[in-house]
Design an enzyme around this catalytic site. Structure first.
Site, PDB file in Angstrom:
ATOM      1  N   GLY A  89       0.817  -1.203   0.000  1.00  0.00           N
ATOM      2  CA  GLY A  89       0.000   0.000   0.000  1.00  0.00           C
ATOM      3  C   GLY A  89       0.853   1.257   0.000  1.00  0.00           C
ATOM      4  O   GLY A  89       2.065   1.202  -0.152  1.00  0.00           O
ATOM      5  N   ARG A  90       0.198   2.397   0.135  1.00  0.00           N
ATOM      6  CA  ARG A  90       0.913   3.667   0.198  1.00  0.00           C
ATOM      7  C   ARG A  90       1.782   3.743   1.433  1.00  0.00           C
ATOM      8  O   ARG A  90       1.376   3.418   2.551  1.00  0.00           O
ATOM      9  CB  ARG A  90      -0.084   4.819   0.227  1.00  0.00           C
ATOM     10  CG  ARG A  90      -0.747   5.164  -1.097  1.00  0.00           C
ATOM     11  CD  ARG A  90       0.264   5.809  -2.030  1.00  0.00           C
ATOM     12  NE  ARG A  90      -0.427   6.395  -3.190  1.00  0.00           N
ATOM     13  CZ  ARG A  90       0.193   6.804  -4.255  1.00  0.00           C
ATOM     14  NH1 ARG A  90       1.498   6.692  -4.343  1.00  0.00           N
ATOM     15  NH2 ARG A  90      -0.475   7.330  -5.272  1.00  0.00           N
ATOM     16  N   ASP A 215       7.120 -12.935   2.522  1.00  0.00           N
ATOM     17  CA  ASP A 215       6.726 -11.981   1.479  1.00  0.00           C
ATOM     18  C   ASP A 215       7.776 -10.898   1.282  1.00  0.00           C
ATOM     19  O   ASP A 215       7.701 -10.133   0.310  1.00  0.00           O
ATOM     20  CB  ASP A 215       5.376 -11.349   1.804  1.00  0.00           C
ATOM     21  CG  ASP A 215       5.383 -10.612   3.135  1.00  0.00           C
ATOM     22  OD1 ASP A 215       5.700 -11.254   4.148  1.00  0.00           O
ATOM     23  OD2 ASP A 215       5.071  -9.407   3.163  1.00  0.00           O
TER      24      ASP A 215
END
Length: 231
Positions: A89-90, A215
């Site tokens: 995300g941002r 991840d």
């Protein structure tokens, strides 16, 4: 700059979300040279074209040999727990500056790492633990491929995608595995060997990765995601 497979379950086109009134925060001339883009640090403050591109406010044409933006599907284990499908995300200004400084410092120290091209800020508020302002950090890597890309398709028992991903990786980054009796097992061994070597290099410098989840582990043995590295 991202891995593309055919099919909607692997990636999808994702236009970037614009941010209001972007401004330059940081820029790496050596990373720009790697990316082969015509961006001069001396004229940076007045360069509205690249400010728009690197803030996500505008796209560049094929004449610059950049691909259209996409999001790839990956999953992962986080702190010992299967988290399922994940995404990026941002970021906020604080974490983006940390990402920029640390990745470029690691590169200068000879540690394999993703590179930071630029940081662009905006006064747009975003909420983390508190309200902060948004930023965009442009990262560079030969391939942004994670252990989590393999885990995603393994969890779905999608063997055809796993095979496609492994063969792509062998062809483009681990050609030595082609001559092995079991190319996939050899690929696995080479990936963990690269990452074990990487962690040893971190330890030699006293660096501790704050979010070493699957991840955030590169299959190319690169340091990536400095989100919780303490400074």
């Amino acid at each position: 700059m991202a891995f593309i497979l055919s099919g909607d379950d692997a990636c999808q086109a994702t236009p970037p979300t614009p941010i209001p009134n972007p401004y330059w925060v940081a820029f790496s001339p050596s990373a720009a040279h790697l990316a082969d883009i015509n961006l001069n640090a001396n004229t940076l403050p007045a360069d509205q074209f690249w400010l728009g591109v690197l803030s996500g406010n505008s796209l560049i044409t094929d004449t610059h040999q950049f691909l259209n933006p996409i999001s790839t599907a990956y999953s992962g284990h986080q702190f010992g727990v299967w988290a399922g499908q994940l995404g990026d995300g941002r970021s906020v200004l604080r974490s983006s500056i940390r990402e920029f400084l640390c990745s470029e410092a690691m590169h200068a120290l000879g540690i394999p790492t993703t590179r930071a091209l630029s940081v662009v800020g905006s006064e747009l508020p975003v909420r983390r633990e508190t309200v902060e302002t948004v930023a965009v950090c442009a990262r560079l890597a030969p391939r942004c491929l994670r252990i989590g890309h393999f885990e995603h398709f393994a969890a779905l028992q999608n063997h055809s995608r796993l095979t496609e991903l492994a063969e792509y990786l062998i062809e483009n980054h681990y050609p030595e595995s082609l001559s092995a009796t079991n190319p996939y097992l050899d690929l696995f061994a080479r990936i963990w060997e690269r990452n074990a070597t990487l962690v040893a290099q971190w330890q030699a410098l006293g660096f501790c990765h704050g979010v070493l989840n699957s991840d955030n582990i590169s299959v190319l043995g690169l340091t990536m995601d400095y989100g919780l590295w303490p400074i």
